[in-house]
Write a protein that holds these residues in place. Sequence first.
Motif, mmCIF file in Angstrom:
data_model
loop_
_atom_site.group_PDB
_atom_site.id
_atom_site.type_symbol
_atom_site.label_atom_id
_atom_site.label_comp_id
_atom_site.label_asym_id
_atom_site.label_seq_id
_atom_site.Cartn_x
_atom_site.Cartn_y
_atom_site.Cartn_z
ATOM 1 N N TYR A 242 0.776 -1.023 0.079
ATOM 2 C CA TYR A 242 -0.029 -0.047 0.125
ATOM 3 C C TYR A 242 0.876 1.260 0.206
ATOM 4 O O TYR A 242 1.947 1.312 0.651
ATOM 5 C CB TYR A 242 -0.901 0.034 1.377
ATOM 6 C CG TYR A 242 -1.845 -1.162 1.406
ATOM 7 C CD1 TYR A 242 -3.244 -1.113 0.963
ATOM 8 C CD2 TYR A 242 -1.549 -2.446 1.769
ATOM 9 C CE1 TYR A 242 -3.978 -2.164 0.904
ATOM 10 C CE2 TYR A 242 -2.462 -3.442 1.972
ATOM 11 C CZ TYR A 242 -3.596 -3.268 1.471
ATOM 12 O OH TYR A 242 -4.318 -4.204 1.355
ATOM 13 N N VAL A 243 0.527 2.241 -0.808
ATOM 14 C CA VAL A 243 1.328 3.273 -0.912
ATOM 15 C C VAL A 243 0.441 4.438 0.079
ATOM 16 O O VAL A 243 -0.719 4.790 -0.319
ATOM 17 C CB VAL A 243 1.477 3.812 -2.265
ATOM 18 C CG1 VAL A 243 2.122 5.057 -2.324
ATOM 19 C CG2 VAL A 243 2.248 2.747 -3.203
ATOM 20 N N MET A 244 1.091 5.129 0.917
ATOM 21 C CA MET A 244 0.627 6.062 1.776
ATOM 22 C C MET A 244 1.047 7.527 1.334
ATOM 23 O O MET A 244 2.278 7.569 1.077
ATOM 24 C CB MET A 244 0.781 6.008 3.143
ATOM 25 C CG MET A 244 -0.204 5.059 3.931
ATOM 26 S SD MET A 244 0.096 5.067 5.637
ATOM 27 C CE MET A 244 -0.931 6.409 6.169
ATOM 28 N N GLN A 245 0.201 8.463 1.405
ATOM 29 C CA GLN A 245 0.753 9.780 0.956
ATOM 30 C C GLN A 245 -0.300 10.842 1.971
ATOM 31 O O GLN A 245 -1.348 10.741 1.807
ATOM 32 C CB GLN A 245 0.340 10.244 -0.376
ATOM 33 C CG GLN A 245 1.435 10.918 -1.211
ATOM 34 C CD GLN A 245 0.920 11.113 -2.713
ATOM 35 O OE1 GLN A 245 0.792 10.160 -3.188
ATOM 36 N NE2 GLN A 245 1.099 12.185 -3.123
ATOM 37 N N THR A 246 0.285 11.627 2.665
ATOM 38 C CA THR A 246 -0.466 12.454 3.676
ATOM 39 C C THR A 246 -1.341 12.071 4.347
ATOM 40 O O THR A 246 -2.790 12.613 4.052
ATOM 41 C CB THR A 246 -0.538 13.933 2.948
ATOM 42 O OG1 THR A 246 -1.114 13.746 1.500
ATOM 43 C CG2 THR A 246 0.691 14.716 2.471
ATOM 44 N N GLY A 247 -1.303 11.013 4.647
ATOM 45 C CA GLY A 247 -2.405 10.368 5.652
ATOM 46 C C GLY A 247 -3.382 9.425 4.927
ATOM 47 O O GLY A 247 -4.518 8.972 5.560
ATOM 48 N N ARG A 248 -3.301 9.406 3.614
ATOM 49 C CA ARG A 248 -4.154 8.552 2.768
ATOM 50 C C ARG A 248 -3.526 7.484 1.988
ATOM 51 O O ARG A 248 -2.185 7.508 1.543
ATOM 52 C CB ARG A 248 -5.022 9.435 1.917
ATOM 53 C CG ARG A 248 -5.945 10.312 2.352
ATOM 54 C CD ARG A 248 -6.701 11.026 1.504
ATOM 55 N NE ARG A 248 -7.796 11.917 2.106
ATOM 56 C CZ ARG A 248 -7.695 13.187 2.463
ATOM 57 N NH1 ARG A 248 -6.364 13.637 2.320
ATOM 58 N NH2 ARG A 248 -8.527 13.464 3.129
ATOM 59 N N ILE A 249 -4.208 6.186 1.888
ATOM 60 C CA ILE A 249 -3.672 5.341 0.815
ATOM 61 C C ILE A 249 -4.118 5.609 -0.558
ATOM 62 O O ILE A 249 -5.176 5.789 -0.618
ATOM 63 C CB ILE A 249 -4.290 3.770 1.205
ATOM 64 C CG1 ILE A 249 -3.500 3.463 2.689
ATOM 65 C CG2 ILE A 249 -3.955 2.873 0.230
ATOM 66 C CD1 ILE A 249 -3.992 2.239 3.285
ATOM 67 N N VAL A 250 -3.182 5.899 -1.407
ATOM 68 C CA VAL A 250 -3.522 6.241 -2.801
ATOM 69 C C VAL A 250 -3.372 5.168 -3.735
ATOM 70 O O VAL A 250 -3.686 5.701 -4.787
ATOM 71 C CB VAL A 250 -2.547 7.479 -3.085
ATOM 72 C CG1 VAL A 250 -2.766 8.656 -2.207
ATOM 73 C CG2 VAL A 250 -1.021 7.290 -2.926
ATOM 74 N N LEU A 251 -2.756 3.967 -3.324
ATOM 75 C CA LEU A 251 -2.529 3.202 -4.319
ATOM 76 C C LEU A 251 -2.205 1.858 -3.704
ATOM 77 O O LEU A 251 -1.601 1.813 -2.525
ATOM 78 C CB LEU A 251 -1.120 3.368 -5.151
ATOM 79 C CG LEU A 251 -0.824 2.640 -6.350
ATOM 80 C CD1 LEU A 251 -1.794 2.770 -7.280
ATOM 81 C CD2 LEU A 251 0.517 3.153 -6.970
ATOM 82 N N SER A 252 -2.739 0.762 -4.307
ATOM 83 C CA SER A 252 -2.489 -0.748 -3.645
ATOM 84 C C SER A 252 -2.470 -1.776 -4.839
ATOM 85 O O SER A 252 -2.832 -1.562 -5.883
ATOM 86 C CB SER A 252 -3.457 -1.087 -2.530
ATOM 87 O OG SER A 252 -4.823 -1.285 -3.112
ATOM 88 N N GLY A 253 -1.678 -2.815 -4.308
ATOM 89 C CA GLY A 253 -1.326 -3.763 -5.393
ATOM 90 C C GLY A 253 -0.523 -4.851 -4.756
ATOM 91 O O GLY A 253 0.042 -4.894 -3.611
ATOM 92 N N THR A 254 -0.179 -5.950 -5.729
ATOM 93 C CA THR A 254 0.764 -6.970 -5.348
ATOM 94 C C THR A 254 2.141 -6.188 -5.188
ATOM 95 O O THR A 254 2.163 -5.281 -5.883
ATOM 96 C CB THR A 254 0.672 -8.202 -6.158
ATOM 97 O OG1 THR A 254 1.175 -7.697 -7.333
ATOM 98 C CG2 THR A 254 -0.681 -8.744 -6.329
#
Length: 239
Positions: free
Chosen positions: A209-221
């Motif tokens: 999971y990719v986090m940016q300023t408090g949010r998850i902006v992207l996910s994947g394997t």
Amino acid sequence: MSNALLDVQDLRVAYGKIEAVKGISFSVAAGEVTTLIGTNGAGKTTTLRTLSGLLRPTAGSITFDGQPLETVPAHRIVALGLAHSPEGRHIFPRMTIEENLLLGAFLRNDSAGITQDIERAYTLFPILGERRKQAAGTLSGGEQQMLAMGRALMSRPKLLMLDEPSMGLSPIMMQKIMATIIELKSGGTTILLVEQNAQAALSLSDRGYVMQTGRIVLSGTGAELLRDESVRKSYLGED
Ligand SMILES: Nc1ncnc2c1ncn2[C@@H]1O[C@H](COP(=O)(O)OP(=O)(O)OP(=O)(O)O)[C@@H](O)[C@H]1O
Ligand SMILES: [Mg+2]
């Protein structure tokens, strides 16, 4: 996710008026390595500290092994099987290496099992065994990181959370830590990893999971994120 050991829904965490985690949802499947990556200040450490009960969420749910965690005290969370190797290690420098490891077993009273797990830590990290009677403060940064991991493992966790285990380590030490993560996974430990070294972390992760300023902006394997153009640009230094 049906086989989720950990499930987080719409989690929000604030420091006073400043919201550091702004409604994130993710899950960690049993037996997998899941990674959170993200820039400085994205909220990764805040998320892990909330999962281990050191911070309280302002909203959202955390379910671990079928149980809600939002109001469970930190020591009970360890007893339920969730261990945390914190950012910046937090070892006790004046205590010996062995005493630091024993602290990780503070909730157990099976002395035979504890002895066995101390030996397992020394097998995993031989340097710790060689120096077991020395003050932990004499260890190098990388060795202290190994001690922090070893200590977290002393509670025999179902889920091990590692906050930037490779921070400040030489490439060889980092390889060693990454190899240990793979070894722990093959031994059945589920891992939630926070890493700045996105390449190394995603390469060994089932999910990310990719986090940016408090949010998850992207996910994947792990493989998908390694191929993702925005991840390559922002986290792997490509343009
Ligand atoms: N104790 C605190 N009081 C106030 N604000 C805090 C506190 N701890 C963290 N923050 C803020 O919350 C935000 C998220 O911080 P956090 O430590 O969770 O980020 P991170 O993703 O772990 O970053 P890094 O990669 O630098 O470790 C940042 O803006 C940070 O300044
Ligand atoms: Mg952090």
